[in-house]
Design a protein around this motif. Structure first.
Motif, PDB file in Angstrom:
ATOM      1  N   MET A  44      15.307 -16.100  15.697  1.00 23.84           N
ATOM      2  CA  MET A  44      15.583 -14.542  15.660  1.00 23.84           C
ATOM      3  C   MET A  44      14.091 -14.088  15.678  1.00 23.84           C
ATOM      4  N   THR A  45      13.866 -12.835  16.124  1.00 18.92           N
ATOM      5  CA  THR A  45      12.537 -12.256  16.293  1.00 18.92           C
ATOM      6  C   THR A  45      12.402 -11.352  15.001  1.00 18.92           C
ATOM      7  N   ASN A  46      11.128 -11.685  14.409  1.00 16.67           N
ATOM      8  CA  ASN A  46      10.950 -10.894  13.193  1.00 16.67           C
ATOM      9  C   ASN A  46      10.162  -9.515  13.264  1.00 16.67           C
ATOM     10  N   LEU A  47      10.567  -8.367  13.083  1.00 19.73           N
ATOM     11  CA  LEU A  47      10.120  -7.173  13.309  1.00 19.73           C
ATOM     12  C   LEU A  47       9.070  -6.748  12.389  1.00 19.73           C
ATOM     13  N   ILE A  48       7.863  -6.517  12.534  1.00 18.92           N
ATOM     14  CA  ILE A  48       6.961  -6.113  11.576  1.00 18.92           C
ATOM     15  C   ILE A  48       6.054  -5.081  12.244  1.00 18.92           C
ATOM     16  N   LEU A  49       6.045  -3.996  11.352  1.00 15.17           N
ATOM     17  CA  LEU A  49       5.385  -2.812  11.520  1.00 15.17           C
ATOM     18  C   LEU A  49       4.119  -2.988  10.848  1.00 15.17           C
ATOM     19  N   PHE A  50       3.030  -3.009  11.921  1.00 15.56           N
ATOM     20  CA  PHE A  50       1.573  -2.936  11.168  1.00 15.56           C
ATOM     21  C   PHE A  50       0.923  -1.665  11.170  1.00 15.56           C
ATOM     22  N   ASP A  51       0.142  -1.497  10.284  1.00 14.76           N
ATOM     23  CA  ASP A  51      -0.996  -0.547  10.056  1.00 14.76           C
ATOM     24  C   ASP A  51      -2.213  -0.613  10.923  1.00 14.76           C
ATOM     25  N   ASP A  52      -2.537   0.424  11.658  1.00 16.19           N
ATOM     26  CA  ASP A  52      -3.851   0.410  12.286  1.00 16.19           C
ATOM     27  C   ASP A  52      -4.658   1.025  11.282  1.00 16.19           C
ATOM     28  N   PRO A  53      -5.715   0.294  10.850  1.00 18.31           N
ATOM     29  CA  PRO A  53      -6.563   1.012   9.631  1.00 18.31           C
ATOM     30  C   PRO A  53      -7.275   2.322  10.003  1.00 18.31           C
ATOM     31  N   THR A  54      -7.612   2.632  11.264  1.00 18.57           N
ATOM     32  CA  THR A  54      -8.067   3.903  11.562  1.00 18.57           C
ATOM     33  C   THR A  54      -7.037   5.217  11.256  1.00 18.57           C
ATOM     34  N   ILE A  55      -5.965   4.728  11.763  1.00 17.52           N
ATOM     35  CA  ILE A  55      -4.736   5.852  11.497  1.00 17.52           C
ATOM     36  C   ILE A  55      -4.369   5.810  10.273  1.00 17.52           C
ATOM     37  N   ARG A  56      -4.373   4.784   9.448  1.00 18.24           N
ATOM     38  CA  ARG A  56      -3.835   4.853   8.006  1.00 18.24           C
ATOM     39  C   ARG A  56      -4.715   5.607   7.050  1.00 18.24           C
ATOM     40  N   THR A  57      -6.051   5.565   7.578  1.00 15.04           N
ATOM     41  CA  THR A  57      -7.248   6.307   6.826  1.00 15.04           C
ATOM     42  C   THR A  57      -6.897   7.927   7.237  1.00 15.04           C
ATOM     43  N   ALA A  58      -6.463   8.063   8.287  1.00 17.30           N
ATOM     44  CA  ALA A  58      -6.437   9.362   8.754  1.00 17.30           C
ATOM     45  C   ALA A  58      -5.268  10.226   8.268  1.00 17.30           C
ATOM     46  N   LEU A  59      -4.238   9.189   7.737  1.00 22.81           N
ATOM     47  CA  LEU A  59      -3.006   9.571   7.284  1.00 22.81           C
ATOM     48  C   LEU A  59      -2.663   9.750   5.760  1.00 22.81           C
ATOM     49  N   LEU A  60      -4.206   9.426   5.197  1.00 22.68           N
ATOM     50  CA  LEU A  60      -4.359   9.698   3.692  1.00 22.68           C
ATOM     51  C   LEU A  60      -3.942  11.047   3.296  1.00 22.68           C
ATOM     52  N   PRO A  61      -3.616  11.472   2.266  1.00 15.89           N
ATOM     53  CA  PRO A  61      -2.930  10.610   0.970  1.00 15.89           C
ATOM     54  C   PRO A  61      -1.630   9.945   1.199  1.00 15.89           C
ATOM     55  N   PHE A  62      -0.704  10.239   2.248  1.00 18.98           N
ATOM     56  CA  PHE A  62       0.530   9.795   2.350  1.00 18.98           C
ATOM     57  C   PHE A  62       0.527   8.237   2.311  1.00 18.98           C
ATOM     58  N   THR A  63      -0.512   7.665   2.900  1.00 24.87           N
ATOM     59  CA  THR A  63      -0.621   6.034   2.942  1.00 24.87           C
ATOM     60  C   THR A  63      -1.143   5.461   1.853  1.00 24.87           C
ATOM     61  N   PHE A  64      -1.649   6.246   0.722  1.00 31.62           N
ATOM     62  CA  PHE A  64      -1.992   5.556  -0.440  1.00 31.62           C
ATOM     63  C   PHE A  64      -0.895   4.558  -0.786  1.00 31.62           C
ATOM     64  N   THR A  65       0.335   5.282  -0.771  1.00 31.35           N
ATOM     65  CA  THR A  65       1.554   4.798  -1.429  1.00 31.35           C
ATOM     66  C   THR A  65       2.510   4.041  -0.373  1.00 31.35           C
ATOM     67  N   ARG A  66       2.335   3.866   0.724  1.00 35.12           N
ATOM     68  CA  ARG A  66       3.276   3.354   1.664  1.00 35.12           C
ATOM     69  C   ARG A  66       2.583   3.064   2.968  1.00 35.12           C
ATOM     70  N   PRO A  67       3.065   1.993   3.613  1.00 36.05           N
ATOM     71  CA  PRO A  67       2.732   1.859   4.910  1.00 36.05           C
ATOM     72  C   PRO A  67       2.713   3.064   6.035  1.00 36.05           C
ATOM     73  N   VAL A  68       1.995   3.167   6.931  1.00 32.65           N
ATOM     74  CA  VAL A  68       2.109   4.419   7.683  1.00 32.65           C
ATOM     75  C   VAL A  68       3.712   4.488   8.243  1.00 32.65           C
ATOM     76  N   ALA A  69       4.379   3.228   8.549  1.00 35.11           N
ATOM     77  CA  ALA A  69       5.675   3.615   9.237  1.00 35.11           C
ATOM     78  C   ALA A  69       6.798   3.963   8.304  1.00 35.11           C
ATOM     79  N   LYS A  70       6.205   4.139   7.016  1.00 34.80           N
ATOM     80  CA  LYS A  70       7.061   4.573   6.016  1.00 34.80           C
ATOM     81  C   LYS A  70       7.215   6.185   5.734  1.00 34.80           C
ATOM     82  N   CYS A  71       6.189   6.745   6.537  1.00 36.40           N
ATOM     83  CA  CYS A  71       6.206   8.059   6.580  1.00 36.40           C
ATOM     84  C   CYS A  71       7.538   8.758   7.395  1.00 36.40           C
TER      85      CYS A  71
END
Length: 397
Positions: free
Chosen positions: A1-28
């Motif tokens: 079975m394939t494992n689905l893993i949603l990854f953070d791009d560090p540049t995008i994660r920083t650009a989406l702060l403060p919301f990504t302080f408390t969650r991965p990007v994909a939980k926005c």
């Protein structure tokens, strides 16, 4: 079975702060669903996350010998879901400009994945969250897309209240348990989605595109303008337009909230207002966590960006393009500063001091308790880590 893993791009994660302080990007949240929910429902599997070290206690990576890593900023479509499912082991899906969108691999990455030599270019339009203005840019279209996806082949519950009037009834979908009383719903120019056990109280006007999440409430005589998404377990009132509330947040009273994004566990006191347009009609500048300076948002309309666990006292006035961090207590007269750091206390009139960590944790725990939830060691550990990463030279109160 394939494992689905949603990854953070560090540049995008920083650009989406403060919301990504408390969650991965994909939980926005953007549209009706979070980015993770868009992928989960299309691929039929629960994702795990490749994110910051301190968030892994809450959002661990679950990997194996067949892993499908998908960029957590990528907004899912049926075509993209099909494209990532068709990837062979060792293949990568990239955008036309070379951005990694997904990779299927036997490897287990501990940092952002890297595309291999065998790449497939995604066809058609690819939409991604690349910064705070992305929320406002994409939200209306994402409400429409999520509405079409969630309601396809399904029958809406009827609106039985004789004093509620609807325009564009075919674009209104009501989930089970939702209650609407003596209100006006206008979906002629965009769909209206009302989640399970949600409620719209008497005298309210709702204009689509609009989404109200599960167990959320629109208070009486409210004005919900177009392109607004209210996540689950929220309470909203007054006038709200082109705005996203993630979940468990409250803006219950009169006052205007426009072109804004509000995280989880936030509370806006009575008569809180924000500006979303400069008097000279120029582009709004937003604080950037990447540069530590105000940067051009590219938008004429841009309001308040508020991180999780933040609250504002009554009659608080937020300036055009204000960015507020995590666990802030804002109050006092006058327009607030354009950037208010995480774990701070006060406002423009009285000055800003540091928020004592133990008091901030106590308040967060009380907020959970009010919703019959438990603020446990894991939640505390995450906030302590954010405090350590964001603490400034502001003296504690």
């Amino acid at each position: 079975m394939t494992n689905l893993i949603l990854f953070d791009d560090p540049t995008i994660r920083t650009a989406l702060l403060p919301f990504t302080f408390t969650r991965p990007v994909a939980k926005c949240r953007v549209g009706i669903l979070t980015i993770a929910e868009k992928w989960e429902k299309r691929l039929g599997t629960v994702p795990s996350y490749l994110t910051q070290d301190y968030l892994r206690v809450t959002f661990p990576q679950i990997a194996g010998t067949d892993n499908l890593y998908v960029n957590g900023a990528l907004l899912a479509t049926d075509a993209l879901a099909e494209a990532v499912q068709q990837l062979a082991v060792g293949q990568s899906l990239v955008s036309a400009d070379g951005q990694l969108l997904a990779i299927r691999t036997t490897e287990v990455f501990r940092e952002q994945p890297v595309a291999g030599d065998d790449t497939v270019v995604a066809a058609g339009t690819v939409e991604m969250m690349t910064g705070l203005p992305s929320f406002l840019e994409h939200n209306g279209r994402q409400i429409r897309a999520d509405f079409a996806f969630l309601t396809a082949g399904r029958q809406s519950q009827p609106i039985t209240d004789p004093f509620t009037h609807c325009y564009g009834t075919e674009n209104i979908f009501i989930e089970e348990g939702a209650v609407i009383r003596a209100s006006i719903l206008n979906a002629e120019n965009g769909p209206i989605y009302i989640g399970r056990d949600a409620r719209i109280n008497e005298g309210s006007v709702v204009i689509g595109p609009f989404a109200l999440g599960e167990n959320s409430i629109v208070q009486w005589t409210s004005k919900m303008r177009a392109n607004t998404s209210v996540g689950p377990n929220c309470k909203v009132g007054g006038e709200v337009g082109n705005t996203i509330l993630f979940a468990y947040s409250a803006k219950q009273h009169d006052g205007y909230l426009g072109d804004s994004v509000i995280g989880e566990w936030c509370n806006l006191g009575a008569d809180t207002n924000n500006s979303n347009l400069k008097n000279d009609y120029g582009n709004v500048k937003l604080y950037s966590y990447a540069t530590g300076k105000l940067e051009d948002s590219g938008r004429m309309f841009c309001g308040l960006m508020m991180g999780d666990f933040t609250r504002a006292g009554i009659s608080t006035m937020f300036n055009t393009g204000t960015v507020v961090g995590v666990s802030v207590n804002v109050f006092g007269g006058g327009f607030q500063p354009k950037h208010i750091p995480s774990f701070s206390w006060g406002g423009a009139a009285d000055g800003i001091v540091g928020y004592r960590l133990e008091k901030a944790l106590h308040v967060a725990g009380e907020a959970f308790k009010r919703r019959n939830l438990v603020f446990g060691e894991v939640e505390e550990q995450v906030l302590r880590a954010i405090f350590d990463k964001t603490r400034t030279d502001i003296a504690p109160s």
